[in-house]
Enzyme design. Structure first.
Site, PDB file in Angstrom:
ATOM      1  N   GLU A 198       4.588  34.585   7.395  1.00 58.13           N
ATOM      2  CA  GLU A 198       4.985  33.169   7.435  1.00 58.13           C
ATOM      3  C   GLU A 198       5.043  32.543   6.050  1.00 58.13           C
ATOM      4  O   GLU A 198       5.523  31.437   5.894  1.00 58.13           O
ATOM      5  CB  GLU A 198       4.065  32.377   8.361  1.00 58.13           C
ATOM      6  CG  GLU A 198       2.725  31.999   7.743  1.00 58.13           C
ATOM      7  CD  GLU A 198       2.055  30.828   8.474  1.00 58.13           C
ATOM      8  OE1 GLU A 198       1.403  31.120   9.460  1.00 58.13           O
ATOM      9  OE2 GLU A 198       2.188  29.679   8.039  1.00 58.13           O
TER      10      GLU A 198
ATOM     11  N   SER B 107      -0.253  21.588  14.560  1.00 53.38           N
ATOM     12  CA  SER B 107       1.034  20.891  14.654  1.00 53.38           C
ATOM     13  C   SER B 107       1.663  21.146  16.001  1.00 53.38           C
ATOM     14  O   SER B 107       1.727  22.282  16.454  1.00 53.38           O
ATOM     15  CB  SER B 107       1.981  21.386  13.562  1.00 53.38           C
ATOM     16  OG  SER B 107       1.666  20.760  12.369  1.00 53.38           O
TER      17      SER B 107
ATOM     18  N   GLY C 191      -3.683  27.998  16.178  1.00 53.58           N
ATOM     19  CA  GLY C 191      -5.086  27.621  16.328  1.00 53.58           C
ATOM     20  C   GLY C 191      -5.964  28.328  15.322  1.00 53.58           C
ATOM     21  O   GLY C 191      -6.781  29.174  15.681  1.00 53.58           O
TER      22      GLY C 191
END
Lengths: 384, 347
Positions: free
Chosen positions: A251, A166, A132
């Site tokens: 990430e 997603s 988010g």
């Protein structure tokens, strides 16, 4: 002095047994027709049934302790799982984000109750998380988030909207970056906090966004007076910015940044076999040289991360180079396939190539745009 | 990262720092050969680093010798240090004594002649004759040397083998691929080092030079160009380091490091355009001049890119070999660095 820190780490033979097990499993699943390989599988290809199988085999939650349903394995073993599932284009999208990002976040900031409740479900492949961060008015300009959480008795009241989340439609939780107090003058980085939101709560509305390939893994998520308990605040109130940038470094350097489209190349290699001309040989040689180099860089970072070092700039470099390679790979394979009359392409080849082309635009956007990555590098170079 | 620690690397770094300041490559190009630099390297035995102890060298680790090569390329070495290291290594692999003085190398091709890097300066030439599995030593000073067009300030000459007396010669069991692996790796290390030095020059320049009332570095267009170049430099260093590490790992059989060496050649060769173009662009006209340092690096990069075959040649060779192995084997190579399991080995 060398400018960047990318240690060369030799592959560990002890990890190769795990690789073989994965390869055997993935082959069996694919041949049984349980999935059809796709590029960008970690974003757009979600199958809860497949995630549960991965969970049963112990291939989710490798790095955390068995106390929380994990498997006490190393980040490097996790890296092997990541590589092999990407290579085979497996439908890992349901659990990917929770495993990569939110489980470590919960371990660092969650309450004991949350860890005992949620982590074993993530490891079992049964609990999924959505990111988010983005909002309609704040994409790469992340500090511009407007969705706010207001302190109320026993918790937080959330109002606003997130976008490009997603998998939110199949996820159980979202970790959202929210404004918990106004920006301090022009410093927009203060007053942001990370809050975990149960997506089944009243006031949460999830609407799919159909992308140009016809998939609907993106969502808009609306929050209207959603109340979450106090302990859903992850980390420090007002510390959200630092937490998010740390998380992004992790990430950005993984194999998903350069292997998402590898399935396209591999499918073409099986197709082309001995029919490749010299032009295609040159393209293949270059692609493999690029891939090998990026694997070395990414593997070097994985080893640093496993030692507790989080190199933000190196991660940005891998993402920038990796994204360029992913898109280049699809283009190069298109050219290589000229060696084969179109009517000889297998249906799978055609399908995978088309998906690869259609899903290429987000590569250079998600996880931070190329321009933002280059800004991080420029700062490290002393230019900003 | 290239290992710049250890006695060999540190000694070389010190010599290059002391005796190859920025004016030295300029003077060398103007015809003043830096004899003191070469003498210091020789006195410290550095050109013998890869010669076995039994043969009068000191059998240094490959690893730290690559650090010495890194230092020489960063200093835009106008003496044939890397070339002599390679030539002496070839002699050693045939059981021959190291060259007396400086040396360069040649691989036998389809013609009786070869282009020799540093040909005007090398005392000796070491030839690998693949057809006869032989390594031979020639006296370059005694030969008629014809300069060839070269992009590099180090120059190149053509050497015609026939009509020259072999000083020493011996059979070797080393393969062409083993020699290619070493040469390509040495060049990869030099190229990565030169790229990084040129990047540093570019960063310094854009931080100092003002245009439109502010330093060039503050323009986003400049930042983005240099960030892309920096990512290519980082990849080049990784590719060179992987190749260097493969050579060190397969010290007894450098042929095993062939794939990594070719990967580095391909990766870095393709990066040259991606870095030299922005470097020259951000330097404006200054980077195009003889008096400024940038060209020492970019000209060598352009020359090394073509040496022993350009990036297109090697991309094709690598692809040809990979196409003959299975996709499973290619994946194994990418993920584990193990390229040896394929069904094709010799070329």
């Amino acid at each position: 002095m060398q400018r960047f820190n990318f240690p060369v780490v030799q592959p560990d033979p002890a990890l190769e047994e795990l690789r073989s097990e994965l390869q055997a499993f993935l082959k069996e699943e694919r041949e049984a027709g349980n999935y059809r390989p796709e590029p960008e599988c970690w974003m757009a290809s979600a199958d809860p049934e497949f995630s549960k199988k991965m969970g049963k085999r112990g291939w989710i939650g490798l790095t955390w302790s068995s106390q929380y349903g994990g498997h006490d394995k190393s980040a490097l073993e996790r890296y092997i799982v990541t590589e092999e599932t990407l290579r085979s284009g497996a439908p890992v999208g349901a659990h990917w984000i929770a495993d990569r990002q939110h489980a470590p976040m919960l371990l660092a900031h969650g309450t004991e109750e949350q860890k005992l409740d949620i982590l074993p479900r993530i490891a079992a492949g049964e609990c999924y998380f959505a990111i988010g961060l983005s909002e309609p008015g704040a994409g790469s300009d992340l500090a511009n988030v407007k969705t706010r959480a207001e302190k109320v008795a026993d918790g937080w009241k959330i109002n606003g909207q997130k976008i490009w989340s997603s998998g939110a439609h199949i996820s159980h939780y979202m970790v959202a970056l929210l404004r918990t107090s106004p920006a301090d003058g022009r410093n927009r980085h203060v007053g942001l906090s990370q809050i975990m939101i149960d997506l089944s709560l009243p006031g949460v509305t999830i609407k799919p966004i159909v992308d140009l390939s016809g998939d609907a893994h993106f969502n808009e998520v609306y929050f209207e007076d959603v109340i979450v308990p106090d302990d859903c605040l992850l980390g420090e109130e007002g510390g959200g910015w630092a937490q998010v940038t740390g998380e992004l470094a992790m990430e950005r350097s993984g194999p998903e940044r350069f292997l998402s489209s590898y399935i396209t190349l591999e499918t073409a290699l099986w197709q082309l076999s001995d029919k490749m001309g010299s032009d295609s040989h040159a393209r293949l040689g270059k692609l493999i040289a690029n891939l090998s180099t990026l694997k070395g860089m990414s593997w070097g970072i994985a080893n640093l991360l496993s030692q507790g070092v989080s190199p933000e700039t190196e991660a940005a470099l891998v993402k920038d180079l990796g994204n360029r390679l992913e898109n280049d790979l699809t283009q190069q394979v298109r050219a290589m396939l000229n060696d084969l009359p179109a009517e000889d392409w297998s249906p799978d080849m055609r399908r995978i190539m088309n998906i690869g082309v259609l899903r290429s635009p987000p590569n250079t956007l998600r996880g931070g745009t190329t321009e933002v990555m280059r800004g991080i590098t420029a700062r490290q170079l002393g230019l900003r | 990262m290239i290992n710049t620690e250890g006695m060999v690397a540190e000694t070389a770094t010190k010599i290059y720092t002391d005796l190859c300041a920025r004016e030295v490559p300029h003077e060398a190009e103007a015809g003043k050969y830096p004899q003191a630099l070469w003498d210091a390297l020789t006195e410290n035995g550095l050109p013998l680093a890869w010669v076995s102890e039994a043969n009068g060298g000191f059998g240094a680790d490959y690893d730290e010798t690559f650090g010495a090569i890194w230092a020489s390329a960063q200093a835009a070495s106008p003496v044939p240090f890397a070339e002599t290291l390679i030539a002496n290594w070839m002699l050693d692999r045939a059981g021959l004594a190291p060259a007396d003085g400086s040396a360069s190398f040649a691989l036998s091709g389809h013609t009786p002649s070869a282009d020799i890097p540093f040909g005007m300066h090398a005392d000796k030439i070491v030839l690998f004759d693949e057809a006869h599995h032989e390594i031979s030593l020639f006296d370059n000073r005694a030969a008629v040397r014809s300069p060839e067009e070269s992009l590099s300030p180090d120059g190149m000459t053509q050497f015609i083998f026939s009509g020259h007396v072999v000083e020493q010669s011996a059979k070797t069991d080393i393969s062409r691929r083993a020699i290619e692996a070493l040469i390509l790796t040495v060049r990869a290390v030099q190229m990565a080092a030169a790229m990084e030095t040129a990047l540093n020059l570019s960063i310094d320049y854009v931080c100092q030079r003002e245009q439109f009332g502010r330093p060039l570095s503050k323009f986003q267009a400049i930042q983005q160009q240099l960030a892309v170049a920096a990512s290519e430099c980082a990849a080049a260093t990784m590719a060179a380091t992987q190749a260097a590490s493969a050579i060190a790992r397969h010290a007894d059989d450098p042929e095993q490091a062939w794939h990594e060496a070719v990967i580095a050649k391909v990766q870095i060769g393709h990066s040259v355009e991606a870095v030299t173009e922005p470097f020259h662009q951000v330097h404006g006209a200054m980077g195009y001049t003889q008096e400024y340092d940038l060209h020492h690096y970019t000209r060598r990069l352009w020359a090394w890119r073509d040496a022993l075959g350009n990036e297109f040649h090697w991309s094709k060779r690598l692809g040809e070999e990979l196409a003959l192995t299975s996709p499973d084997q290619i994946w194994k190579g990418v993920t584990t660095g193990d390229w040896t399991g394929g069904k094709v080995v010799a070329s």
